[in-house]
Design a protein around this motif. Structure first.
Motif: not given
Length: 283
Positions: A52, A272, A47-49, A88
């Motif tokens: 979240a 995300t 994930t990029t966040d 991440s």
């Protein structure tokens, strides 16, 4: 329907037609030293966040979170059993269009599987290595572009059993070349494919090993959708869950509809960009 979003990344798909064929992707208690080659035994969200994404699955599906801030990942549990890990991307590897779910296939020998990938037209994206606390793993791309992890768990594989609500139910692979794709996974994983005609008139292939169904392959019915693995999650009410997805910052890519087995299904994305499917099913 947001077709542009569906056309852009690894997990962009439509409906399953074989989620209740027998074996399921579930999360029962681990049995030490028991292995089930061919079973998808793990799901990781890249994930990029991180926060979240994890908070979304906690709120929508009730997954309990165990944060490992120093290491940069979060484990998720349902009813005390592991269901997913959130990690991440490094900045250099983050895709432009968001996060992805990465399934892991249990194999007897990761290094042998990697050699078979190379011999049969696939690519090795992450070389075989030992991941502490997990096992020996490698990330590969099949000849049509679908990405999956080959894994030999350190502590054995989760036993087969029926999925409960808010657990993974079934994996499906969409591709424009189902026969060639089935042959690739036969050589890499040892899957044997059986072709069936669905109630809605399209053929699909059940992938099995050692007499147990493990996944399905379906010819991609939507133009320009790339080959992908898609994970389905069992939920009590697809319509209610789809509303919760939106209320918590996610999106509904394919609205709730009837699948081939007459169960409600939908395709959704977390805030995300991680795409997965939800399907209704009673206990």
């Amino acid at each position: 329907m947001d077709t542009a979003r569906l056309h852009r990344s690894w997990l962009r798909q439509f409906i399953t037609i074989a989620a209740l064929l027998g074996a399921v992707l579930s999360t029962p208690q681990l049995t030490a030293a028991t292995y089930l080659p061919g079973k998808i035994v793990r799901a990781d969200l890249l994930t990029t966040d991180l926060n979240a994404a994890a908070n979304f699955y906690n709120k929508v599906f009730g997954w309990r979170l165990q944060r490992h801030d120093a290491e940069g990942y979060i484990d998720a549990f349902i009813r005390g059993e592991p269901v997913a890990t959130f990690a991440s991307y490094s900045d250099s590897k983050a895709p432009a269009d968001g996060s992805i779910w990465l399934p892991s296939i249990s194999v007897t020998d990761v290094d042998a599987a990697v050699r078979a990938v190379k011999r049969n037209g696939g690519k090795v994206l992450e070389a075989a290595q030992h991941v502490p606390g997990i096992g020996r793993a490698a990330v590969i791309e099949d000849p049509n572009g679908a990405v999956v992890m080959m894994l030999r768990n350190d502590n054995g594989d989760p036993a087969d059993g029926p999925a409960a609500h808010n657990e993974w139910l079934w994996p499906e692979l969409w591709t424009d070349r189902p026969d060639a794709t089935a042959q690739f996974y036969d050589k890499v994983v040892g899957y044997k494919a059986v072709t069936h005609r669905g109630q809605k008139g399209h053929d699909y292939r059940i992938l099995g090993r050692d007499g147990v169904a493990r996944a399905t392959i379906l010819r991609t019915p939507i133009p320009d959708v790339e080959s992908n693995w898609l994970l389905y999650m069992k939920v009590r009410d697809v319509h209610r869950t789809a509303r919760a997805v939106v209320e918590n910052g996610g999106r509904v890519l394919i609205p709730p509809m009837k699948g081939d087995l007459n169960d409600d299904i939908a395709i959704v994305a977390d805030p995300t960009g991680g795409v997965f499917a939800i399907q209704a099913g009673g206990d």
